[in-house]
Design an enzyme around this catalytic site. Structure first.
Site, short mmCIF file in Angstrom:
data_model
loop_
_atom_site.label_atom_id
_atom_site.label_comp_id
_atom_site.label_asym_id
_atom_site.label_seq_id
_atom_site.Cartn_x
_atom_site.Cartn_y
_atom_site.Cartn_z
N ALA A 1 -7.35 38.66 75.92
CA ALA A 1 -7.99 39.89 76.37
C ALA A 1 -8.18 39.88 77.88
O ALA A 1 -8.23 38.83 78.51
CB ALA A 1 -9.34 40.06 75.68
N GLY B 1 -7.17 36.18 72.49
CA GLY B 1 -6.67 37.31 71.73
C GLY B 1 -5.17 37.24 71.49
O GLY B 1 -4.67 37.80 70.50
N GLU C 1 -12.42 31.12 73.98
CA GLU C 1 -13.49 32.09 74.19
C GLU C 1 -14.87 31.45 74.35
O GLU C 1 -15.72 31.95 75.09
CB GLU C 1 -13.53 33.09 73.03
N GLU D 1 -4.95 35.24 68.43
CA GLU D 1 -5.44 36.04 67.30
C GLU D 1 -4.41 37.08 66.88
O GLU D 1 -4.24 37.36 65.69
CB GLU D 1 -6.75 36.72 67.70
#
Length: 740
Positions: free
Chosen positions: A107, A148, A171, A151
């Site tokens: 992200a 991300g 994270e 993910e």
């Protein structure tokens, strides 16, 4: 299908399907350097059609340099291309990959707490579309795959990787958790124990380790996209089984309660007060009893709690501050000197650690000392340090020997004639350092950079004895130099910008975090620590015990208390600095004799087995000593100070706000370029809790008006040493913040 087979099978025709071009926004910033300015238009996601064994595969490629972050524009583009591939009857399978050295860095951190995080499709939405696709989707992890980005790959039906791929969910290091399904999908793919290791540590792993975990099914040695298309085609034809994720609860048999208890104990030790690791563990534990949808809802709730909290904001502040501090503007790559061989003068504790830092980065180093005895002793310590790392499994025997081979011992200054840079790490004495620099100036090549590892001394005075003041600077390594990441780079009045840029580039190769500081007594870190320890000494005289002072600040989050830290560093070091400063210290200012009296009794800390505490032989565990408490009472009586009960709150405020007040003076004096640089120095050099963002950011979170009011109260009670810094006064009265 084996790795060899996938590498050897060729693909058929390849046609460009489409691309999404969008006007640029601010560059994504999820790690690495800030990218160069983008062209007016750039491709964020492209699509190609490939024929693999008669199956048409859509290859969706993320192309958003430098790290292919999943910001709002990339998500929109990826959603559009994914919809097109899913709705195209010709397309029977999909491969998702990245460009350059990144699959995706995750992200865009700058979008946290902004409206852009709500731009559809959300990352969770994209991942659900991938997961629910009737067409097989394979992630081809071409390089770094973090946060991300990983993910996103977890939502695919299979994952293959290049040998160079690096995977991780970091994270937790930004005070949040994997908020797009990572805590729920990862344990369903690799198991609970591996998921705890990956998510709670936040550390990256190699493709080989990911293969052992079962996170990827194959490492492709040849063309990665070719291999991924073959895997996807095999699924589409029913030859290879789909790796569809189970949405059911994992069940109590998937992990023991002891596993989670151990994870919490480890996290408490490693993160000292950080709440994100505990939330990560709770989310993974939830996967045992909840189906995927319920687990995702729980994860989303915890993510929002963290991302809106002070700890994550502080950690993100440190994240960006590190990158801002590491920049040197206005110097081209061609102007930046390349440093490929170095010399280190002094084979003691600091010199040996500095030599190891260079050897660890593959930089050849000549290690020089004045006597063979000192040189051999230093080399012996270096070898023992490497052997200890070998025993812990963090180094192979071959790597140990390779690093030792990079260190060339010498007793002759002439052996430094061919180096690009010399770091002097001799005793902290101006006369000694001037003598060494006079010799270095004579024997080193005219372009060689001369650096001193001083923690306090005047760089300009040292540079003045050379004929190259523009190539002289300070490199203040922190002990142990081979472990600590902070490097204060001291710019003298004459130090050239290109020389600074060269040192900053070198620091990155060494894995250090460089911060530019100015010439003053103690530079940034030690100039401030003098005020911090001053208040600790005063608090002792006023009635606190060493254990209470250190305990209060450890509970605040400091790695260790100021008095234990002094014992570890050696009380004689700071004693020498105080004696040097005595001639200029105003007689009317309050001064504590506690530390001096301890030194006068021959107690220098851990190295003598006694300081503010006593230590058992071979132990670093501090033991409160009644003799010191009696000495403190004597000093208080001599100074006419009546002892009283002191709260932990007062201890924390006086110690931390002393840092803040002096930090404000340092920024105003220009000794630090920005307040955030001070935060980097304190988080990485002095054990300030990262989840509080450093002393200056911490003051912002408390409200500068409240900080100023407290400091004014201390000023009224304790006198001139607490006079508020003008910058603090201005910012507080204007409603400003240091971080602005």
């Amino acid at each position: 299908m084996t790795t060899q087979q996938s590498a050897s099978l060729g693909l058929q025709a390849e046609t460009k399907r489409s691309s999404v071009n969008t006007a640029p926004e601010a560059p994504p910033y999820c790690g690495g350097d800030t990218p160069a300015r983008r062209p007016e238009f750039f491709t964020t996601v492209s699509s190609l059609l490939k024929d693999a064994d008669g199956v048409t595969v859509a290859v969706l490629r993320i192309d958003s340099p430098p790290v292919n972050s999943l910001g709002s524009q990339v998500r929109v583009a990826l959603g559009r291309e994914l919809d097109a591939a899913l709705s195209d009857d010709k397309v029977k399978a999909i491969v998702l990959t990245g460009t350059g050295r990144f699959f995706s860095g995750g992200a865009d951190v700058r979008e946290f707490n902004t409206s852009k995080t709500k731009v559809e499709p959300l990352l969770r939405t994209l991942i659900a579309r991938l997961e629910q696709s009737e067409k097989p989707v394979v992630a081809a992890l071409n390089g770094t795959t973090l946060g991300g980005g990983l993910e996103l790959a977890l939502g695919c039906h299979d994952r293959v990787a290049s040998p160079e791929a690096v995977l991780g969910l970091p994270e937790v290091k930004l005070g949040v958790l994997p908020g797009a399904g990572g805590t729920q999908r990862l344990p369903r793919i690799v198991g609970v124990a591996a998921a705890l290791d990956i998510i709670v540590s936040g550390d990256s792993m190699s493709a080989e380790k990911a293969l052992r975990y079962g996170l990827v099914s194959e490492i492709v040695q040849g063309d990665l996209v070719d291999g991924a298309c073959r895997a996807a085609a095999g699924m589409a034809k029913g030859v290879v089984q789909y790796r569809r994720l189970s949405h059911k609860p994992l069940g109590a048999d998937a992990a023991s309660g002891q596993l989670f208890d151990d994870a919490r104990k480890m996290a408490a030790r490693k993160y000292r007060g950080g709440i994100a690791p505990m939330h990560c563990i709770a989310c993974i534990e939830k996967a045992l009893s909840c189906d995927l949808d319920e687990g995702l809802a729980f994860e989303a709730e915890k993510f929002q709690e963290l991302v809106n909290g002070d700890q994550s904001k502080a950690l993100r502040h440190v994240f960006f501050a590190e990158r801002q501090a590491a920049k040197i503007e206005g110097v081209s790559r061609e102007e930046t000197p390349r440093i490929d061989k170095v010399g280190v003068v002094g084979a003691g504790t600091m010199g040996g650690g500095i030599a190891m830092s260079f050897a660890n980065a593959g930089v050849p180093v000549v290690l020089l000392d004045s006597t063979d005895e000192a040189l051999q002793r230093g080399l012996g310590i270096i070898r023992r340090n490497y052997e200890a790392t070998l025993k812990k499994g963090r180094l192979t025997q071959a790597q140990l020997e390779q690093r030792l081979a990079l260190i060339t011992p010498s007793l002759d200054y002439r052996d430094l004639s061919g180096v690009d840079m010399v770091v002097e790490a001799a005793f902290e004495d101006m006369g000694v350092k001037k003598s060494i620099f006079t010799t270095l100036d004579a024997v080193c090549g005219p372009q060689a950079i001369l650096a001193t590892n001083t923690s306090r001394l005047d760089i300009n005075e040292i540079a003045a004895v050379t004929k190259r003041p523009g190539r002289v600077l300070g490199t203040h390594f922190f002990s142990p130099a081979n472990v600590m990441r902070l490097l204060e780079v001291v710019k003298g009045d004459a130090t050239e910008a290109a020389v600074m840029a060269g040192i900053f580039q070198l620091a990155k190769r060494l894995g250090k975090i460089p911060v530019q500081v100015g010439v003053c007594d103690g530079f940034v870190g030690n100039r401030m620590i003098s005020h911090y320890t001053r208040e600790a000494y005063f608090l002792l005289e006023e009635g606190a015990t060493p254990a209470q002072v250190d305990g209060a600040l450890r509970r605040f989050g400091m790695a260790m208390g100021p008095l234990q830290m002094q014992d570890m560093a050696g009380l004689d070091i700071s004693w020498a600095a105080r004696k040097r400063q005595a001639a200029t210290r105003p007689a009317h200012l309050r001064y504590s004799r506690v530390a001096d009296r301890i030194c006068e009794s021959g107690r220098y800390g851990q190295k003598t087995g006694a300081g503010f505490y006593r230590y058992e032989p071979g132990s670093r565990e501090p033991i409160p000593d009644p003799e010191i408490e009696a000495l403190i009472r004597e000093c208080a009586e001599e100074a006419g100070i009546r002892q009283r009960p002191i709260s932990d709150e007062e201890i924390v405020q006086r110690a931390i706000y002393a840092l803040v007040n002096e930090g404000a003076r340092i920024v105003e004096d220009g000794m630090a370029q920005r307040a955030s640089d001070i935060d980097v120095v304190y988080v990485h050099g002095y054990g300030f809790p990262a989840f509080r963002g450093g002393p200056m950011f911490y003051a912002d979170t408390q409200g500068l008006d409240k900080v100023l009011a407290t400091i004014r109260g201390f000023h009224a009670e304790h006198g001139e040493l607490w006079e508020p810094a003008p910058l603090l006064v201005r910012l507080a009265e204007q409603g400003g913040r240091f971080s602005e």
